[in-house]
Design a protein around this motif. Structure first.
Motif, short mmCIF file in Angstrom:
data_model
loop_
_atom_site.label_atom_id
_atom_site.label_comp_id
_atom_site.label_asym_id
_atom_site.label_seq_id
_atom_site.Cartn_x
_atom_site.Cartn_y
_atom_site.Cartn_z
N ALA B 131 3.44 6.42 -7.33
CA ALA B 131 3.36 7.26 -6.13
C ALA B 131 1.98 7.14 -5.49
O ALA B 131 1.85 7.07 -4.28
CB ALA B 131 3.65 8.72 -6.51
N LEU B 132 0.96 7.05 -6.36
CA LEU B 132 -0.41 6.89 -5.86
C LEU B 132 -0.55 5.56 -5.14
O LEU B 132 -1.12 5.48 -4.04
CB LEU B 132 -1.39 6.98 -7.04
CG LEU B 132 -2.87 6.77 -6.69
CD1 LEU B 132 -3.39 7.90 -5.82
CD2 LEU B 132 -3.70 6.69 -7.96
N LEU B 133 0.00 4.50 -5.74
CA LEU B 133 -0.06 3.17 -5.13
C LEU B 133 0.60 3.18 -3.75
O LEU B 133 0.05 2.67 -2.78
CB LEU B 133 0.63 2.14 -6.02
CG LEU B 133 -0.14 1.67 -7.26
CD1 LEU B 133 0.71 0.74 -8.11
CD2 LEU B 133 -1.43 0.97 -6.86
N GLN B 134 1.77 3.82 -3.67
CA GLN B 134 2.49 3.88 -2.40
C GLN B 134 1.71 4.70 -1.38
O GLN B 134 1.65 4.36 -0.21
CB GLN B 134 3.88 4.48 -2.62
CG GLN B 134 4.89 3.44 -3.07
CD GLN B 134 6.22 4.04 -3.38
OE1 GLN B 134 6.31 4.96 -4.19
NE2 GLN B 134 7.25 3.53 -2.75
N HIS B 135 1.12 5.79 -1.88
CA HIS B 135 0.32 6.66 -1.04
C HIS B 135 -0.82 5.87 -0.40
O HIS B 135 -1.20 6.09 0.74
CB HIS B 135 -0.23 7.81 -1.89
CG HIS B 135 -0.93 8.87 -1.11
ND1 HIS B 135 -0.27 9.78 -0.31
CD2 HIS B 135 -2.25 9.16 -0.99
CE1 HIS B 135 -1.14 10.58 0.26
NE2 HIS B 135 -2.35 10.23 -0.13
N LEU B 136 -1.37 4.92 -1.17
CA LEU B 136 -2.49 4.12 -0.69
C LEU B 136 -2.02 2.90 0.09
O LEU B 136 -2.81 2.08 0.52
CB LEU B 136 -3.37 3.67 -1.87
CG LEU B 136 -4.03 4.79 -2.67
CD1 LEU B 136 -4.72 4.23 -3.90
CD2 LEU B 136 -5.04 5.55 -1.79
N GLY B 137 -0.70 2.76 0.23
CA GLY B 137 -0.18 1.69 1.03
C GLY B 137 0.18 0.41 0.28
O GLY B 137 0.43 -0.62 0.89
N PHE B 138 0.18 0.46 -1.07
CA PHE B 138 0.60 -0.71 -1.83
C PHE B 138 2.08 -0.61 -2.17
O PHE B 138 2.66 0.47 -2.07
CB PHE B 138 -0.20 -0.82 -3.14
CG PHE B 138 -1.66 -1.05 -2.93
CD1 PHE B 138 -2.14 -2.32 -2.64
CD2 PHE B 138 -2.56 0.01 -3.03
CE1 PHE B 138 -3.50 -2.52 -2.44
CE2 PHE B 138 -3.92 -0.20 -2.83
CZ PHE B 138 -4.39 -1.47 -2.54
N SER B 139 2.64 -1.73 -2.59
CA SER B 139 4.03 -1.65 -3.04
C SER B 139 4.04 -1.22 -4.50
O SER B 139 3.11 -1.52 -5.26
CB SER B 139 4.71 -3.00 -2.88
OG SER B 139 3.98 -3.97 -3.60
N PRO B 140 5.09 -0.47 -4.94
CA PRO B 140 5.13 0.02 -6.31
C PRO B 140 5.18 -1.12 -7.31
O PRO B 140 5.77 -2.16 -7.05
CB PRO B 140 6.42 0.85 -6.34
CG PRO B 140 7.23 0.39 -5.18
CD PRO B 140 6.25 -0.07 -4.15
N ALA B 141 4.52 -0.94 -8.44
CA ALA B 141 4.49 -1.96 -9.48
C ALA B 141 5.53 -1.62 -10.54
O ALA B 141 5.39 -0.63 -11.24
CB ALA B 141 3.09 -2.04 -10.10
#
Lengths: 268, 279
Positions: B131-141
């Motif tokens: 969720a943090l990654l997505q929040h920062l604009g990355f795709s989920p790992a």
């Protein structure tokens, strides 16, 4: 412990590294606690809609409360059993000499390093062979047996710090060994016994591998949490975990305090 | 000073208990490993079939190798995290020494289940990290959860304090005068660590490594929570053989191998500690 010297300044990278390791050790627990107050869902970032909903859910969760009571009963039994056998075992390590003593000591301490799975299933075989039905009683037996190792270690450390002249004086003044044991030895070991009891209690409340094999119909708290985890994560589990963490933290801090009351010497 | 009665009374009850509830069960484990299962019941008739299954079924060998590999990686990582930390707390923490020591030790005793579960909520598909990654604009790992990587991470988190404890104890026992002598004679702090501290901390490192290796090798909770099928370890095999698969004899054979492996490691570590502890 050696006398503390005035600490020299650490290189900056070392301080940062140490801080990072602390973060690694605590960040998961802190995350879990924060998300137990999260209103929106299990995950999500940032957490939002702060709520006590999950804690209210806990309070009225009967299955959970009966698991807590089961665990308290098991842990109490484990404390009694492990102290009743750990105290004489520690005295034997300290005072008796007999062939095979080193082996005896290793055997008592074995459950400390042996995977819990092995301790659990070998006891399961014993109970199956002897026809004993699995229940909270067998879980208590298992915990108590495995945790003699912890109790004996704690009490043995206490014995090393004890003033032996008190026992000598008591015997010289004509008290019997029996009387000396109850009036001098046990009272001088009060703190290590209390510390051992706290530690055994905490570990039993948290134990899962041995319980997994020995449990009957009634679940202990960790097994109840475990079975809920398999059905899927809910924030309620975060709330349970937070409460469990708070209690065991309090118990361990108390244990550490008690342990430090005596002359300082650390051992596992 | 203590009478023979006294010594007998403190020795016999725990000895008898240990024989009945530890030695006897291990012997049962040993004998079960030579039994077999035929149409749902256990046949009490000696056979080496279980051991030949272990050797010839590649599944068991590969799970064991994976467990050993994961345990080895966890051991190395725990030591790499624990040594600088122990060094910092022992030599540089000053007045905060006691507090910092407690901070490392607390997780050792507290809430094993909670800490393993915490990683599941962090690494999970809908978990905090993604969720943090997505929040920062990355795709989920997606590789984060249900992988050997997740198991290594969780086990390192759980067993680093176990590696820390003996390391710290051995650092605490190093006479500070040796460090001073080394510094006074002009050695750099790096050289002092390398030639004075590290050799003296070796027994602690061996003990810490043994704890981390043996405990993570036998762990069954972390692989089950965050490992997925590709991260399962040897204890999970034992659990499933005793549960759903209902093959106690084969399960006993697997656990006996594990038991002997653990004993061999502990024995070897004891010898090494003695060797490097006295010099």
């Amino acid at each position: 412990m050696t006398a503390p010297l005035p600490a020299s300044r650490a290189p900056r990278w070392l301080t940062l590294f140490a801080f990072a390791v602390f973060l690694f050790l605590y960040a998961p627990i802190l995350t879990l606690i924060v998300y137990s107050f999260n209103g929106s869902s299990v995950g999500g970032f940032p957490p939002a809609n702060w709520t006590l909903h999950w804690y209210r859910l806990l309070a009225s969760d009967d299955a959970l409360w009966s698991a807590v009571l089961n665990s308290l009963a098991v842990a109490s039994a484990a404390v009694v059993l492990s102290l009743a056998l750990g105290l004489p075992a520690a005295l034997a390590f300290d005072r008796a000499s007999f062939p095979g003593k080193a082996l005896f000591r290793r055997l008592v301490l074995l459950p400390l390093i042996l995977p819990g799975v092995i301790t659990g299933l070998s006891l399961l075989m014993l109970f199956a062979t002897s026809g004993l039905k699995l229940s909270l009683f067998t879980v208590g037996l298992g915990h108590g047996t495995a945790l003699i190792s912890v109790a004996a270690t704690e009490i043995y450390a206490g014995l090393q710090k004890m003033d032996r002249r008190l026992e000598e004086a008591s015997l010289d003044l004509g008290a019997t060994q029996w009387r000396t044991f109850w009036r001098v030895t046990v009272p001088s070991l009060a703190l290590p016994l209390l510390a051992a009891a706290l530690l055994v209690f905490t570990l039993s409340m948290d134990e899962i591998a041995v319980s997994f094999f020995l449990v009957g119909r009634d679940n202990t708290l960790p097994l109840e949490i475990w079975s809920r985890l398999r059905r899927g994560i809910t924030p309620e589990i975060n709330a349970i975990s937070t409460v469990v963490f708070a209690f065991s933290l309090a118990a361990v801090l108390l244990w550490y305090r008690i342990r430090r009351l005596g002359p300082a010497e650390s051992s596992l | 000073m203590y009478s023979r009665w006294y010594k007998t009374l403190v020795t016999v009850p725990p000895l008898a208990w240990v024989i009945l509830f530890l030695v006897l069960p291990y012997l049962l484990l040993f004998s079960y490993s030579f039994f077999s299962v035929r149409s749902g019941t256990i046949v009490h008739h000696g056979t080496l079939a279980n051991y030949s299954t272990l050797l010839h079924n590649p599944m068991y060998v590969s799970v064991l190798l994976r467990s050993l590999r994961i345990a080895a990686i966890v051991t190395v990582l725990s030591l790499l995290l624990a040594f600088p930390l122990a060094y910092y707390v022992s030599f540089h923490a000053g007045r905060r020494k006691d507090v910092l020591y407690q901070l490392v030790i607390i997780p050792l005793w507290v809430s094993y289940l909670v800490r393993a579960y915490a990683w599941k909520t962090i690494l999970g598909g809908g978990g905090v990290l993604n969720a943090l990654l997505q929040h920062l604009g990355f795709s989920p790992a997606s590789f984060l959860l249900y992988s050997p990587f997740a198991v290594v991470l969780t086990l390192t988190h759980i067993y680093t304090p176990f590696a820390f404890l003996p390391l710290y104890a051995s650092l605490e026992h190093i006479p500070r005068s040796l460090i001073e002598a080394s510094t006074d004679l002009g050695a750099s702090s790096w050289r002092t660590v390398r030639t004075v501290v590290l050799p003296l901390a070796l027994p602690g490192a061996i003990a810490g490594a043994t704890f981390a290796f043996v405990l993570s090798l036998g762990d069954f909770l972390a692989p089950l929570l965050v490992g997925g099928p590709s991260g399962l370890m040897i204890s999970n095999v034992v659990v499933s053989l005793f549960g759903a698969a209902y093959d106690w004899p084969l399960g006993a054979a697997v656990s006996l191998c594990m038991l002997l492996l653990v004993l061999a490691i502990v024995f070897a570590a004891g010898r090494l500690e003695k060797r490097y502890g006295l010099s």
